[in-house]
Write an enzyme that holds these catalytic residues in place. Structure first.
Site, PDB file in Angstrom:
ATOM      1  N   GLU A  24       0.836  -1.216   0.000  1.00  0.00           N
ATOM      2  CA  GLU A  24       0.000   0.000   0.000  1.00  0.00           C
ATOM      3  C   GLU A  24       0.867   1.261   0.000  1.00  0.00           C
ATOM      4  OE1 GLU A  24      -2.743  -0.545   3.254  1.00  0.00           O
ATOM      5  OE2 GLU A  24      -3.595  -2.354   2.365  1.00  0.00           O
ATOM      6  N   GLU A  33      -4.543  -9.129  -1.249  1.00  0.00           N
ATOM      7  CA  GLU A  33      -4.901  -8.956   0.167  1.00  0.00           C
ATOM      8  C   GLU A  33      -6.328  -8.466   0.278  1.00  0.00           C
ATOM      9  OE1 GLU A  33      -2.128  -6.973   2.892  1.00  0.00           O
ATOM     10  OE2 GLU A  33      -3.860  -5.934   3.756  1.00  0.00           O
TER      11      GLU A  33
END
Length: 617
Positions: free
Chosen positions: A345, A448
């Site tokens: 991220e 994810e």
């Protein structure tokens, strides 16, 4: 007053006796659990017993006592009443749908004879034959528009495909850092056997998930000082989220020197090896943060401002560090990482010095520079077969934005694009698919996914949206054991290392992972918003997984495109979040001569079908 029971026989929607299925029903005032015991025979059937002031509705294994019949909007098929005198079930009269917008259920005048006294089934009628006149009472069950809305039809087309399924997976941080020595959890995650798990002193038998993809986290933390320098720690980060790194200081790049300690991170590494021993065969190395000493503020939680935090001179060191772990794993651990992902991220602005976990911001231009150096370092170590994946962005919009900012040379280095599912039900999945998979021919993983809901229905909904619009070839859940609510498939106390409960989400996930197996081909299901279809060519087996979100519905599956025929059997499992059904095996389903079959689904449930002998000529 003691319990009184009624023996009823079960009919389907075409007024035919379904084998010899029957069930014992209690009177309307009974609260005994016996009424649940013998209802496993009732699959996809609806039976109503009209009583004075109440109606018993049987749906799957649920018995609902309803005082307001107008709330029963999900029924489809024939309604029956029970003749307590003769012991037979008789269909109630059903008015013509063309004349009215609703179905009014009653007992016709022709049936109301002197035997009327014992035709109404209620608590008193079983003993006193109390007369209850229902000729004037009408039961408004559902209108025509509602009836249309509660049936879903889908046609499976094995000649239209969406790629070969690579598998289901999980990240090892952080649960592997706590439970890495636990064989039962390794069995639970990475085998298909039935596993006994200790939940706060109580043993519970669970079906293994059979995950085959493992994401191993290269830690960025170390409490070992380097001269006067030491890692800056966020006061909000618990110790079990601090993942130990192997490169302790910058003094020596030789991985065999004292600047490296390969005994660190024992628990996560142990779970990685246990996973391989149990059949996991796809491994990815990923980083939440570079080593603390590579960062401007020495803090692996992030920069004070949430911006870029890696020191300019350490871009190559980060790639070198990851490449050395991949090489060590190959030589000493028996693990061949298929890919290395240098970020997690990276575009997010929440990676700050007071954060709750390791994280590091990399803007797209900085990502591009690290990717180039990582590829170079892998090649230097003879790891040309190890792919570079990127960038595990949080949202689908960020995936597209980051990709578009990279130069063509960097895009060529990236073999697979990893995305996270935190846009949930929103976000331009179709644009990710068109840009990444269609235009640039890159592999695509949902690398994810996690959410706070323990029932698993939002997870399943977003999985279906991914499969319909983005067509990934793998789906990775964030945690097997989570510390907060539904973030894990199991709930645990990671600070103490205890397991507390199994979330319903676990069983929902099992409906997919145990049946859609690696190597199967994802085929067109007609509408992946509710049904995912996968075909095993070698075994000639079709798997369908249907999510029913909301009220109960009837699902009809058309398998006529299997032009070699369907020999069967059709096996059937269900998890219902509104009842006690947890990955429950049901009776086999029959298919008609047109190669169609229908099943009723309970509310907020996932159904899985394995259709053997599905032939394509």
């Amino acid at each position: 007053m003691g319990h009184r029971w009624i023996r009823v026989q079960v009919f389907d929607g075409f007024m035919k006796l379904r084998n010899t299925a029957s069930a014992d029903l209690p009177c309307s005032s009974c609260d005994s659990t016996r009424c649940q015991t013998n209802l496993s025979l009732l699959t996809g059937l609806v039976l109503i017993i009209i009583t004075t002031g109440s109606v018993l509705v049987l749906k799957q294994t649920s018995v609902l006592l309803l005082s307001d019949v107008s709330t029963v909007s999900f029924l489809s098929g024939v309604v029956f009443w029970k003749n307590a005198s003769t012991g037979t079930a008789t269909p109630a009269s059903i008015p013509n749908l063309k004349k009215k917008n609703s179905i009014a259920i009653g007992i016709s005048t022709s049936r109301a004879s002197s035997a009327q006294k014992d035709t109404e089934v209620n608590h008193e009628a079983m003993t006193n034959k109390t007369h209850v006149d229902v000729r004037e009472k009408r039961y408004n069950l559902f209108n025509v528009s509602e009836q249309r809305s509660i049936e879903r039809r889908t046609t499976i087309n094995p000649f239209k495909t969406h790629g070969v399924w690579e598998g289901w997976g999980v990240s090892l941080a952080w649960w592997g850092n706590v439970y890495g020595q636990e064989d039962d959890l390794a069995d639970l995650a990475f085998t298909l056997g039935n596993v006994a798990v200790n939940l706060t002193g109580k043993m519970e038998m669970l079906p293994g998930l059979g995950l085959n993809i493992v994401r191993y986290n290269a830690g960025g933390s170390s409490k070992k000082r380097v001269g006067s320098k030491r890692m800056a720690e966020s006061p909000r980060m618990p110790s079990w989220k601090q993942m130990e790194g192997y490169w302790l200081n910058w003094r020596d790049k030789d991985p065999n020197s004292s600047s490296w300690d390969w005994d660190r991170d024992l628990n996560q590494r142990t779970m990685l090896i246990k996973a391989k021993m149990r059949g996991a065969d796809v491994f990815e190395l990923f980083s939440n943060s570079p080593m603390w000493w590579m960062l401007q503020n020495y803090n692996p939680s992030g920069a004070e401002s949430g911006g870029n935090n890696i020191r300019n001179r350490n871009k190559r060191e980060h790639g070198y560090y990851l490449a050395q772990i991949a090489k060590k794993a190959q030589r000493s651990w028996g693990i061949d990482f298929r890919s290395v992902e240098p970020f997690n991220e990276p575009s997010a602005n929440w990676w700050r010095a007071n954060g709750k976990q390791e994280g590091c911001h990399f803007d797209p231009s900085l990502q591009a520079k690290v990717i180039v150096r990582l590829r170079e370092e892998l090649d230097k170590l003879g790891l040309q077969n190890v792919s570079v994946s990127a960038s595990d962005e949080s949202y689908y919009e960020e995936v597209i934005q980051t990709w578009n900012e990279w130069p063509t040379s960097v895009k060529a280095i990236v073999d697979r694009v990893n995305v996270h599912g935190y846009s949930y039900k929103r976000g331009p999945r179709h644009l990710v698919y068109n840009q990444i998979k269609i235009k640039h021919r890159k592999q695509l993983w949902q690398s994810e996914y996690g959410d706070k809901h323990g029932d698993g229905i939002p997870m399943a909904r977003n999985l279906h949206l991914d499969m319909k619009w983005m067509h990934p070839t793998a789906f990775v859940h964030w945690q097997v054991v989570g510390n907060n609510g539904g973030w894990g498939l199991l709930k645990g106390d990671l600070a103490r290392g205890h397991l507390q409960r199994v979330n319903t989400k676990y069983f929902v996930f099992a409906q997919y992972t145990r049946h859609i197996r690696p190597g199967m081909v994802i085929v067109e299901s007609g509408n992946m918003r509710h049904t995912i279809a996968a075909y095993d060519i070698a075994r000639q087996t079709l798997v369908l997984v249907t999510l029913n979100k909301g009220k109960p519905k009837r699902y009809t599956y058309d398998l006529s495109h299997f032009n070699g025929g369907i020999s069967g059997p059709i096996m059937y499992w269900v998890t219902s979040t509104k009842s006690s059904e947890r990955y429950e095996r049901k009776r086999n389903v029959s298919i008609n001569r047109k190669q169609k079959f229908s099943v009723y689904s309970p509310r907020d449930a996932v159904m899985t079908f394995e259709i053997l002998g599905a032939l394509i000529s």
